[in-house]
Design a protein around this motif. Structure first.
Motif, PDB file in Angstrom:
ATOM      1  N   ASP B 459       0.970  -1.272  -0.032  1.00 27.68           N
ATOM      2  CA  ASP B 459      -0.069  -0.153   0.024  1.00 27.68           C
ATOM      3  C   ASP B 459       1.094   1.287   0.002  1.00 27.68           C
ATOM      4  O   ASP B 459       0.517   2.143  -0.668  1.00 27.68           O
ATOM      5  CB  ASP B 459      -0.989  -0.095   1.170  1.00 27.68           C
ATOM      6  CG  ASP B 459      -2.135  -0.968   0.940  1.00 27.68           C
ATOM      7  OD1 ASP B 459      -2.320  -1.176  -0.208  1.00 27.68           O
ATOM      8  OD2 ASP B 459      -2.946  -1.223   1.761  1.00 27.68           O
ATOM      9  N   PRO B 460       1.856   1.332   0.771  1.00 24.09           N
ATOM     10  CA  PRO B 460       2.724   2.785   1.094  1.00 24.09           C
ATOM     11  C   PRO B 460       3.456   2.620  -0.603  1.00 24.09           C
ATOM     12  O   PRO B 460       3.411   3.946  -1.120  1.00 24.09           O
ATOM     13  CB  PRO B 460       3.542   2.491   2.114  1.00 24.09           C
ATOM     14  CG  PRO B 460       3.213   1.293   2.737  1.00 24.09           C
ATOM     15  CD  PRO B 460       2.008   0.419   1.948  1.00 24.09           C
ATOM     16  N   LEU B 461       3.905   1.802  -0.978  1.00 24.14           N
ATOM     17  CA  LEU B 461       4.522   1.664  -2.036  1.00 24.14           C
ATOM     18  C   LEU B 461       3.672   2.250  -3.419  1.00 24.14           C
ATOM     19  O   LEU B 461       4.081   3.005  -4.159  1.00 24.14           O
ATOM     20  CB  LEU B 461       5.421   0.479  -2.671  1.00 24.14           C
ATOM     21  CG  LEU B 461       6.654   0.389  -3.344  1.00 24.14           C
ATOM     22  CD1 LEU B 461       7.628   1.549  -2.815  1.00 24.14           C
ATOM     23  CD2 LEU B 461       7.132  -1.125  -3.335  1.00 24.14           C
ATOM     24  N   THR B 462       2.505   1.775  -3.360  1.00 24.44           N
ATOM     25  CA  THR B 462       1.396   2.002  -4.450  1.00 24.44           C
ATOM     26  C   THR B 462       1.213   3.777  -4.423  1.00 24.44           C
ATOM     27  O   THR B 462       1.123   4.290  -5.458  1.00 24.44           O
ATOM     28  CB  THR B 462       0.215   1.277  -4.083  1.00 24.44           C
ATOM     29  OG1 THR B 462       0.494  -0.059  -4.183  1.00 24.44           O
ATOM     30  CG2 THR B 462      -0.853   1.657  -5.521  1.00 24.44           C
ATOM     31  N   HIS B 463       1.078   4.241  -3.259  1.00 17.15           N
ATOM     32  CA  HIS B 463       0.613   5.621  -3.039  1.00 17.15           C
ATOM     33  C   HIS B 463       1.756   6.092  -3.349  1.00 17.15           C
ATOM     34  O   HIS B 463       1.665   7.400  -3.984  1.00 17.15           O
ATOM     35  CB  HIS B 463       0.670   5.985  -1.537  1.00 17.15           C
ATOM     36  CG  HIS B 463      -0.145   7.139  -1.259  1.00 17.15           C
ATOM     37  ND1 HIS B 463      -1.234   7.407  -1.221  1.00 17.15           N
ATOM     38  CD2 HIS B 463       0.525   8.343  -0.770  1.00 17.15           C
ATOM     39  CE1 HIS B 463      -1.445   8.919  -0.957  1.00 17.15           C
ATOM     40  NE2 HIS B 463      -0.368   9.347  -0.927  1.00 17.15           N
ATOM     41  N   LEU B 464       3.095   5.824  -3.155  1.00 19.39           N
ATOM     42  CA  LEU B 464       4.328   6.832  -3.690  1.00 19.39           C
ATOM     43  C   LEU B 464       4.276   6.855  -5.114  1.00 19.39           C
ATOM     44  O   LEU B 464       4.497   7.973  -5.894  1.00 19.39           O
ATOM     45  CB  LEU B 464       5.612   6.137  -3.204  1.00 19.39           C
ATOM     46  CG  LEU B 464       5.786   6.251  -1.510  1.00 19.39           C
ATOM     47  CD1 LEU B 464       7.044   5.664  -1.123  1.00 19.39           C
ATOM     48  CD2 LEU B 464       5.590   7.775  -1.277  1.00 19.39           C
TER      49      LEU B 464
END
Lengths: 117, 939
Positions: B459-464
């Motif tokens: 999730d965090p990586l997708t957001h970035l």
């Protein structure tokens, strides 16, 4: 003549019976048509057929047979072949259980099979 | 139950297929007309496997959707369709829906696949119209043995079966071999097969039987036309009939021969189809690799991991046990203590007898009793480690346990490609949606991380990535204007550095606009105008991750989704990682995530407060600060009713762990060594040097050492990181650095905020793992208020970080350092002045006898081989006089206190420093005295 079967239900073979139509002979079998019981029936049936005159119609009555396996199916075909040789007309009357399987394997296309009401 | 397990295995396997299909489809789209056979076959095979697998379970929706997709893919393979964007979209939608079906496989009936089928239909219709012609040609006038033996076969039924993605087989059954010998009946076989397909026709070869005689022993042959979605390599297993009795009807439906080179392990393990000699051979060429990998349940791995953790703990306990002396056993074993008591009683009665009747015999008896007592004690005075052979066994257990743990840890590692592989699709869809041209470059997909981190990283990586595509990379015309390539570059890379994995998301977009960030941060109250003026560019950029910076107004369906960068940061920090931003306005932004390899075992700092041990993950520890006892009042101040500490010109809020956790204050009674409740107020509440009652109080203590200046009253502050802010955690003692095995937190403790887990220490005691973020939250720390204060503070406070360090050795190669402040004085002594009582040494000075201790007896340092005749005695600040014997004192240096705690650590050792170009072990005098006090009763 009565014989005990290999399974729980009693198996009874009856000799050829005369029906109202004297041209038709009904050979009735009861119990299950399975396993080694079929071998015993085979020789008894041969004996019965020997005593029947040609130009008769044979009805193999399986209305009291509740179960049939591949040997039983082979026996039905053997009966059919034997009748052909002896120029008997051959048909089967059967219980719904037996009819279902004989119909599924399309033996109905080979000789007439009637499901007993 | 077993079926459910098989179904879940299949779902897992199909998910892997779906994950692999997506990048392949994108590559197909990029390649356009030049369709790579290998690529299209791979996609085809994957979809085909999904269809076949679910055919076993009769899950119609999956079969229908997969069949539609397979149909289109076969047209692409035959170069009858070009891969366009619309076609890729339709197939990707199909993949997405298959994923949805996988997620709820037990309730697929309630999932609507209509829209996806509709999207696929235009492409499929072209296929179907053409193929139906082919099919009708083939079926209307069927050729080959199947049809010859089945004159009653219904062509419509066959066509229907073929169009719904089923294969048609002609299967021969032998009554003796396939039915009787397996205790089956024709009826049973029909029932079984109806579960995995449909029987289209059965014929019995009546010619096998010529007459009634012997008919029942003859073999009867059944010929069955059977339609099933089971693919050719599975039909034999599904029907339990040997391959050579199965014939495939329409070879056009059969995948090309190279499709039988099933690449995934699942299919390798299954029996190859022997339907056609030309099609079977490739399967066997790869069969040797079947056993190279094995699917293992994650729960089993977790269990193994836990057991390995327990083993590590047991090993630690064993090591600790062997480091103890047998005398410890002597104290705890009831039989030995009884024996000891009996001797003591005998000595007492013998002494009384001597007093009453001082005869030579009685004296001899008494001295013999003393000798027995001494010999008894001597028997138990050596460490267990000295028992022959025990060290080697212990080392072996130690090594094997470590290796075992390491290997089990490795089983949980997964490549980052598991997360990365979804980004080509994400970026493609975003680029289409935003009208941008984005080229995604990925590297380092082989780098491995623990499964739990991989799962939480998504999730965090997708957001970035979404942020970079949405806000970073400009529209093509803007890029052209700025003299850039209209196609933006988004890079996603992973690399391993030591025990950490670095993941970088970078773009060549417009970068961060510092002015806008400041404007926004000030308007949202994240920072004040004043503090904004003194911030560095990097600090400004980091503000985008500050809580409260993201707002609901920003939500877009692209990158917004209501999740701000602060949540991304919090998530990364929860994983024990950190996040950093570098942005070059006009040229792009790079966001770097630093993550630990695993969450299961983490390096931690072990601290204690009020007699309880806690672990703090090293990743959250910024530095350790020891405030000397006489500096407490000057260094710890109160601002707005909260304690703060000045560190290099900045104010750090302080949190007292014992107060936060509401631990009962305790102290160790100097005489009994017992831990008792303490009703005294804290140090910073007491008199400062400028308070009026200072002298008065000192007078009251006349004749005693001032406890406030006692070395054991220094304050230990752990500087922790919470996001971009730092704060100090006041603890009683820093004990050690240890690799701890993380145990999940019990449900009832999850709401406490302060803990992130628990661990079991070497001594078998449970220690809670502190969560620096949670502590800051629970203590309600307000960092922005302090920023304002710190600006007004005098920043030139650096001299506070210089300490006077005494340098000495103990007769070995090791060099030691000690804060001079912890000593009262240094004396010299001769070995003849030392008196031995039992195994304890005493030194007599000025009519006072005090215990003499050696550092190597209590701390994990080398033991000198010889004792010199003249040595130095360090007298620490302590309530009771005690001497620490050292070999030689070299120097006292005034040096910056830059303590390294990672390399050298242990009980009684604060860390190491390089002083005068030499590695110097900095000792923790209170801890040394504590160890001496605890182990040998030095007081």
């Amino acid at each position: 003549m009565t014989k005990k079967g290999t399974n729980s239900s009693s198996i009874k073979t009856t000799g050829a019976k005369k029906t109202a139509d004297t041209k038709t002979k009904k050979i009735k079998i009861s119990g299950s048509l399975v396993g080694n019981r079929v071998n015993v029936l085979e020789s008894e049936l041969l004996e019965k057929l020997k005593s029947i005159k040609p130009e008769k119609e044979i009805i193999f009555d399986l209305t009291k047979v509740d179960y049939i396996d591949s040997r039983g199916i082979s026996l039905c075909i053997g009966m059919y072949k034997e009748c052909l040789k002896k120029r008997f007309e051959f048909s089967i009357e059967s219980s719904s259980n037996v009819y279902r399987i004989l119909n599924q394997i399309n033996l109905t296309r080979v000789f007439p099979i009637k499901e007993a009401p | 139950m077993q079926d459910m397990e098989l179904l879940h295995d299949l779902v897992q396997e199909s998910r892997e297929h779906l994950q692999n299909i997506e990048p392949d489809l994108l590559e197909l789209e990029q390649n356009g007309e030049s369709v790579s056979d290998e690529l299209i076959n791979r996609v085809f095979r994957a979809v085909h496997s999904i269809k076949g697998g679910f055919g076993f379970f009769g899950i119609e929706k999956v079969i229908q959707l997969a069949h539609s997709m397979e149909n289109i893919l076969s047209r692409i393979r035959d170069h009858e369709l070009n891969v366009t964007k619309d076609l890729t979209d339709a197939l990707l939608k199909g993949i997405d829906k298959l994923q949805v079906l996988m997620d709820d496989i037990e309730n697929t009936d309630s999932i609507d696949i209509g829209p996806e089928l509709e999207t696929l239909t235009p492409f499929r219709q072209q296929t179907v119209s053409k193929s139906s012609k082919t099919n009708s040609d083939g079926i209307q006038k069927p050729e080959g043995s199947i049809i010859a033996g089945h004159p009653y076969l219904n062509p419509e039924q066959m066509e229907k079966a073929l169009n719904s993605g089923q294969f048609i087989y002609n299967i021969t059954l032998e009554s003796i071999k396939d039915i009787e010998e397996r205790d089956l009946t024709p009826q049973k076989i029909i029932e079984n097969w109806e579960k995995i397909g449909r029987i289209l026709d059965i014929t019995v070869n009546v010619d096998d039987i010529e007459q009634l005689s012997g008919s029942s022993n003859k073999n009867l042959t059944f010929s069955i036309v059977f339609a099933s979605v089971l693919e050719p390599d599975l039909i034999s297993t599904g029907c339990e009939i040997p391959d050579n009795q199965i014939e495939l009807f329409n070879k056009k439906v059969l995948p090309k021969s190279d499709n039988f080179k099933i690449s995934d392990n699942h299919n390798k393990e299954r029996k190859s189809s022997k339907l056609n000699e030309t099609e079977k051979s490739p399967v066997h060429s790869e069969s040797h690799s079947i056993d190279e990998s094995l699917r293992v349940r994650v729960s089993l791995l977790n269990n193994l991991m836990n057991l390995a953790g327990e083993l590590v703990l047991s090993r630690n306990q064993l090591v600790q046990l062997f480091n103890k002396k047998l005398s410890d056993l002597f104290q705890t074993d009831p039989h030995l203590s009884d024996f000891n008591r009996t001797i003591e009683q005998s000595i007492t009665s013998a002494s009384e007898s001597v007093k009453l009747n001082p005869s030579a015999e009685a004296n001899t008896l008494l001295s013999e009793l003393y000798k027995i007592k001494q010999s008894f004690k001597n028997c138990f005075s050596f460490p267990m480690q000295e028992i022959s052979g025990i060290n080697a066994s212990l080392q072996s257990i130690d090594t094997v346990t470590s290796l075992l743990q390491e290997n089990i840890m490795q089983t949980r590692l997964q490549p980052v490609s598991v997360v990365f592989q979804k980004f080509p699709r994400v970026v493609r869809d975003l680029a289409h949606k935003l009208g941008k041209q984005i080229n995604l470059e990925m590297s380092g997909q082989d780098v491995e991380l623990d499964k739990s981190i991989i799962e939480l990283l998504s999730d965090p990586l997708t957001h970035l990535v979404r942020n970079s595509a949405d806000h970073g990379i400009e529209l093509p015309q803007q890029r052209s204007k700025a003299g850039k390539n209209p196609t933006g570059k988004l890079k996603l890379s992973a690399s391993q550095q030591g025990g950490k994995v670095i993941i970088k998301v970078s773009d060549d977009g417009k970068g961060l606009d510092s002015e806008k960030i400041i404007e926004h941060a000030v308007s949202k109250g994240v920072i004040s105008d004043k503090s904004a003026a003194s911030m560095s560019i990097h600090e400004i950029q980091m503000l985008i991750m500050a809580p409260g910076f993201s707002t609901a107004e920003k939500i877009s369906d692209v990158s917004g989704r209501g999740v701000g960068m602060d949540v991304v940061r919090a998530n990364i920090e929860r994983l024990g990682g950190s996040i950093d931003i570098e942005s070059d306005p006009g040229n792009g932004t790079a966001i770097t995530l630093t993550l630990p390899l695993t969450l299961a075992i983490i390096p931690s700092l072990i601290i204690s407060t009020e007699g309880q041990n806690f672990a703090i993950p090293q990743v959250g520890v910024e530095e350790l600060v020891r405030i000397r006892s006489f500096e407490v009042t000057s260094k710890i101040e109160r601002i707005q009713n909260a304690e703060v500490m000045r560190l290099r010109g900045k104010l750090l809020p302080l949190v007292r762990l014992s107060e936060l956790l509401e631990l009962q204050p305790t102290f160790v009674h100097p005489k009994t060594g017992e831990r008792m409740d303490d009703r005294r107020a804290r140090w910073s509440d007491r008199r400062g040097p400028d308070k009026k009652d200072h002298k008065l109080a000192d007078n009251r203590r006349k004749g005693k050492e001032n406890r406030r200046e006692n070395v054991s009253n220094a304050v230990m502050v752990i500087v922790l990181k919470s996001g971009q802010y730092l704060y100090g955690l006041i603890v009683d003692h820093v004990l050690d650095n240890e690799e701890i095995v993380v145990k999940p937190l019990p449900e009832f403790l999850k709401s406490t905020q302060c803990y992130s887990g628990a661990t079991i220490m070497g001594d078998g005691k449970v220690a809670m793992i502190l969560d620096p973020g949670g502590i800051a939250q629970k203590a309600d720390l307000r960092f922005s208020d302090l920023e304002n204060e710190s600006i007004t503070e005098n920043q030139n406070d650096l001299q506070n970080d210089y300490h006077e360090i005494l340098l000495f050795d103990t007769g070995t190669q090791e060099r030691f350092g000690l804060d001079l402040d912890s000593l009262v004085r240094i004396e010299t002594a001769e070995s003849k002045e030392v008196e031995l009582v039992g195994n304890r040494e005493f030194l007599k000075r000025d009519k006072v006898t005090f215990p003499l201790i050696h550092i190597h007896d209590y701390l994990p340092v080398n033991k000198p081989s010889d004792k010199s005749d003249i040595f130095y005695v360090l007298i620490p600040r302590n309530e009771r006089k005690i001497g620490v014997a050292v070999n030689q004192v070299f120097d006292v240096v005034h040096t910056e206190y830059k303590l390294q705690t990672n390399e050298i650590h242990g009980t009684g050792i604060l860390g190491s420093m390089i002083i005068n170009d030499r590695l110097t072990i900095i000792l923790d005098m209170p801890a040394l005295l504590g160890a001496a006090n605890g182990k040998a009763g030095v007081n």
